[in-house]
Design an enzyme around this catalytic site. Structure first.
Site, mmCIF file in Angstrom:
data_model
loop_
_atom_site.group_PDB
_atom_site.id
_atom_site.type_symbol
_atom_site.label_atom_id
_atom_site.label_comp_id
_atom_site.label_asym_id
_atom_site.label_seq_id
_atom_site.Cartn_x
_atom_site.Cartn_y
_atom_site.Cartn_z
ATOM 1 N N ASP A 45 4.045 -28.609 1.747
ATOM 2 C CA ASP A 45 4.142 -27.582 0.709
ATOM 3 C C ASP A 45 4.400 -26.222 1.369
ATOM 4 O OD1 ASP A 45 3.635 -26.895 -2.250
ATOM 5 O OD2 ASP A 45 2.445 -25.417 -1.148
ATOM 6 N N TYR A 50 5.254 -17.380 2.342
ATOM 7 C CA TYR A 50 4.271 -17.664 3.395
ATOM 8 C C TYR A 50 4.748 -17.170 4.764
ATOM 9 C CZ TYR A 50 2.264 -20.765 -0.193
ATOM 10 O OH TYR A 50 1.739 -21.280 -1.360
ATOM 11 N N LYS A 79 9.086 -22.495 -2.809
ATOM 12 C CA LYS A 79 8.869 -21.735 -4.046
ATOM 13 C C LYS A 79 9.677 -20.444 -4.062
ATOM 14 C CE LYS A 79 4.170 -23.485 -3.631
ATOM 15 N NZ LYS A 79 3.733 -23.351 -2.230
ATOM 16 N N HIS A 112 7.208 -19.636 -8.191
ATOM 17 C CA HIS A 112 5.883 -19.469 -7.580
ATOM 18 C C HIS A 112 4.854 -18.906 -8.581
ATOM 19 C CE1 HIS A 112 4.090 -18.797 -3.302
ATOM 20 N NE2 HIS A 112 3.136 -19.085 -4.147
HETATM 21 N N1 LIG Z 1 1.286 -21.964 -5.732
HETATM 22 C C1 LIG Z 1 0.425 -21.076 -5.325
HETATM 23 O O1 LIG Z 1 0.352 -19.940 -5.837
HETATM 24 C C2 LIG Z 1 -0.536 -21.434 -4.233
HETATM 25 C C3 LIG Z 1 -1.698 -20.651 -4.047
HETATM 26 C C4 LIG Z 1 -2.601 -21.050 -3.050
HETATM 27 C C5 LIG Z 1 -2.337 -22.183 -2.292
HETATM 28 N N2 LIG Z 1 -1.178 -22.895 -2.473
HETATM 29 C C6 LIG Z 1 -0.845 -24.085 -1.629
HETATM 30 O O2 LIG Z 1 -1.990 -24.930 -1.542
HETATM 31 C C7 LIG Z 1 -2.365 -25.084 -0.187
HETATM 32 C C8 LIG Z 1 -3.861 -25.301 -0.059
HETATM 33 O O3 LIG Z 1 -4.593 -24.204 -0.570
HETATM 34 P P1 LIG Z 1 -5.372 -23.144 0.354
HETATM 35 O O4 LIG Z 1 -4.672 -23.006 1.634
HETATM 36 O O5 LIG Z 1 -5.571 -21.949 -0.484
HETATM 37 O O6 LIG Z 1 -6.813 -23.754 0.540
HETATM 38 P P2 LIG Z 1 -7.524 -25.143 0.860
HETATM 39 O O7 LIG Z 1 -6.558 -26.191 1.244
HETATM 40 O O8 LIG Z 1 -8.459 -25.390 -0.253
HETATM 41 O O9 LIG Z 1 -8.402 -24.718 2.130
HETATM 42 C C9 LIG Z 1 -7.849 -24.405 3.368
HETATM 43 C C10 LIG Z 1 -8.962 -23.934 4.277
HETATM 44 O O10 LIG Z 1 -9.917 -24.962 4.483
HETATM 45 C C11 LIG Z 1 -10.086 -25.241 5.857
HETATM 46 N N3 LIG Z 1 -10.173 -26.720 5.955
HETATM 47 C C12 LIG Z 1 -9.158 -27.608 5.826
HETATM 48 N N4 LIG Z 1 -9.613 -28.860 5.934
HETATM 49 C C13 LIG Z 1 -10.941 -28.790 6.124
HETATM 50 C C14 LIG Z 1 -11.936 -29.751 6.312
HETATM 51 N N5 LIG Z 1 -11.649 -31.067 6.318
HETATM 52 N N6 LIG Z 1 -13.230 -29.330 6.493
HETATM 53 C C15 LIG Z 1 -13.518 -28.002 6.485
HETATM 54 N N7 LIG Z 1 -12.605 -27.037 6.310
HETATM 55 C C16 LIG Z 1 -11.317 -27.417 6.129
HETATM 56 C C17 LIG Z 1 -8.855 -24.680 6.537
HETATM 57 O O11 LIG Z 1 -9.153 -24.229 7.841
HETATM 58 P P3 LIG Z 1 -8.193 -24.461 9.137
HETATM 59 O O12 LIG Z 1 -6.770 -24.294 8.720
HETATM 60 O O13 LIG Z 1 -8.652 -23.389 10.062
HETATM 61 O O14 LIG Z 1 -8.489 -25.844 9.640
HETATM 62 C C18 LIG Z 1 -8.518 -23.493 5.653
HETATM 63 O O15 LIG Z 1 -9.287 -22.363 5.999
HETATM 64 C C19 LIG Z 1 -1.846 -23.799 0.449
HETATM 65 O O16 LIG Z 1 -1.813 -23.855 1.860
HETATM 66 C C20 LIG Z 1 -0.492 -23.678 -0.207
HETATM 67 O O17 LIG Z 1 0.434 -24.583 0.381
HETATM 68 C C21 LIG Z 1 -0.301 -22.544 -3.451
#
Ligand SMILES: NC(=O)c1ccc[n+]([C@@H]2O[C@H](COP(=O)([O-])OP(=O)(O)OC[C@H]3O[C@@H](n4cnc5c(N)ncnc54)[C@H](OP(=O)(O)O)[C@@H]3O)[C@@H](O)[C@H]2O)c1
Length: 315
Positions: A45, A50, A79, A112
């Site tokens: 994704d 980004y 996006k 997005h």
């Molecule tokens: N469409 C939109 O507007 C939008 C908005 C937000 C997000 N997104 C997409 O969704 C993806 C995921 O959301 P997100 O990045 O906000 O948050 P998330 O996936 O809920 O959390 C990511 C965080 O959790 C940590 N983490 C990952 N796996 C873990 C585990 N097994 N145990 C403990 N901690 C863990 C990561 O740390 P480390 O990386 O340091 O390991 C990072 O700090 C984004 O990267 C993006 O691609 C889209």
């Protein structure tokens, strides 16, 4: 192991788990994407905003040249950023992403946010009062341009992100092509039950973003509840001999959602993919449903006065 897929409303298959890349630093995301592909991920994704698509593309190119994957084995999402909402620049927005990623088509291209921002080179254009400098472009017109890039074959499917139910209704009135997904924040504290039901009734799948509660997000307040620290989640995870993250992700899959956890840590990337050797019981799924507190973690800064701000509706 090969990752299970879901058939979207245009018959394109999407792997139900993908690697998120928001906030993945360019210098770390190359290795993260390589580790993910080696672990079995076949869905990444991405987004123009980004600022790391070039590096994601570098990792994919390396895995293709190593013979681990071919282009068609990997599902690539990107996006259209808010500064590209004018219908006349949608195609160039997409082409910039294709160039960054080093590919000649995407598998999925999303709007997005429903909100357009002032066109230009700044991703977050601000007015002197610190609020977002918005543009007047209607997301329905932007969608019509998305339909055109789809028809041209620049992307195998098109969808939306951060749209509420009213905005979707409005879009569907004019749309020729129904979005395949709505990518929205979705986790234990914001389980999006109503939006999921609504989207399902329209043939739109949900992609759950921030499924772990986005612990590394900017603007996290010390008093915010932390999904992965939830004691009730920990108890359930222990019962299945799994980590809290694995249960939080499996919860989404069992609800029929696509899930896109982000990590740049190899062990977590691997952990977040080991979701297919256990099943949460119906009873425990219902227990997890009760953790919902409609707690939204992701707020686009300074955009709450935008006419198309999506989070003023109940769902
Ligand atoms: N469409 C939109 O507007 C939008 C908005 C937000 C997000 N997104 C997409 O969704 C993806 C995921 O959301 P997100 O990045 O906000 O948050 P998330 O996936 O809920 O959390 C990511 C965080 O959790 C940590 N983490 C990952 N796996 C873990 C585990 N097994 N145990 C403990 N901690 C863990 C990561 O740390 P480390 O990386 O340091 O390991 C990072 O700090 C984004 O990267 C993006 O691609 C889209």
């Amino acid at each position: 192991m090969s990752v299970p897929t879901i058939k979207l409303n245009n018959d394109v298959e999407i792997p139900i788990v993908g690697l998120g890349t928001w906030k993945s630093p360019p210098e770390k995301v190359v290795q993260a994407v390589k580790d993910a592909i080696d672990a079995g991920y076949r869905h990444i994704d991405c987004a123009y905003a980004y600022g790391n698509e070039k590096e994601v593309g570098e990792a994919i190119a390396a895995k293709i040249s190593e013979g681990v994957i071919t282009r068609k084995d990997i599902f690539l999402t990107s996006k259209l950023w808010n500064t590209f909402h004018r219908p006349g620049v949608v195609e160039s927005g997409l082409r910039t992403t294709l160039k960054n990623l080093g590919v000649d088509y995407l598998d999925l291209y999303l709007i997005h946010w429903p909100m357009g921002y002032k066109e230009g080179s700044v991703n977050q254009p601000l007015k002197p009062d610190g609020t977002v400098d918005s543009s007047d472009y209607d997301y329905v017109d932007t969608w019509k341009a998305m339909e055109e890039v789809y028809k041209k074959g620049l992307t195998r499917s098109i969808g939306i992100s951060n749209f509420n139910s009213k905005q979707i209704e409005r879009l569907l009135e004019k749309a020729e092509i129904v979005p395949v997904v709505n990518q929205v924040e979705c986790h234990l504290y914001l389980n999006q039950k109503k939006l999921i039901e609504f989207c399902k009734s329209k043939g739109i799948h949900i992609e759950a973003y921030s499924p772990l509660g986005s612990p590394g997000r900017v603007g996290a307040k010390p008093e915010d509840p932390i999904v992965l620290e939830d004691q009730r989640l920990k108890v359930i995870a222990k019962k299945y001999n799994k980590s809290p993250a694995q249960v939080a992700l499996r919860y989404q899959i069992q609800r029929g959602n696509i899930v896109i956890p982000k990590s740049v840590t190899k062990s977590r990337i691997q952990e977040n993919f080991k979701l297919f050797d256990f099943e949460i019981s119906a009873e425990d799924m219902s227990v997890i449903d009760t953790f919902n507190i409609n707690m939204r973690f992701i707020h686009p800064s300074g955009a709450s006065a935008h006419p198309y701000f999506p989070f003023n509706e109940e769902y």
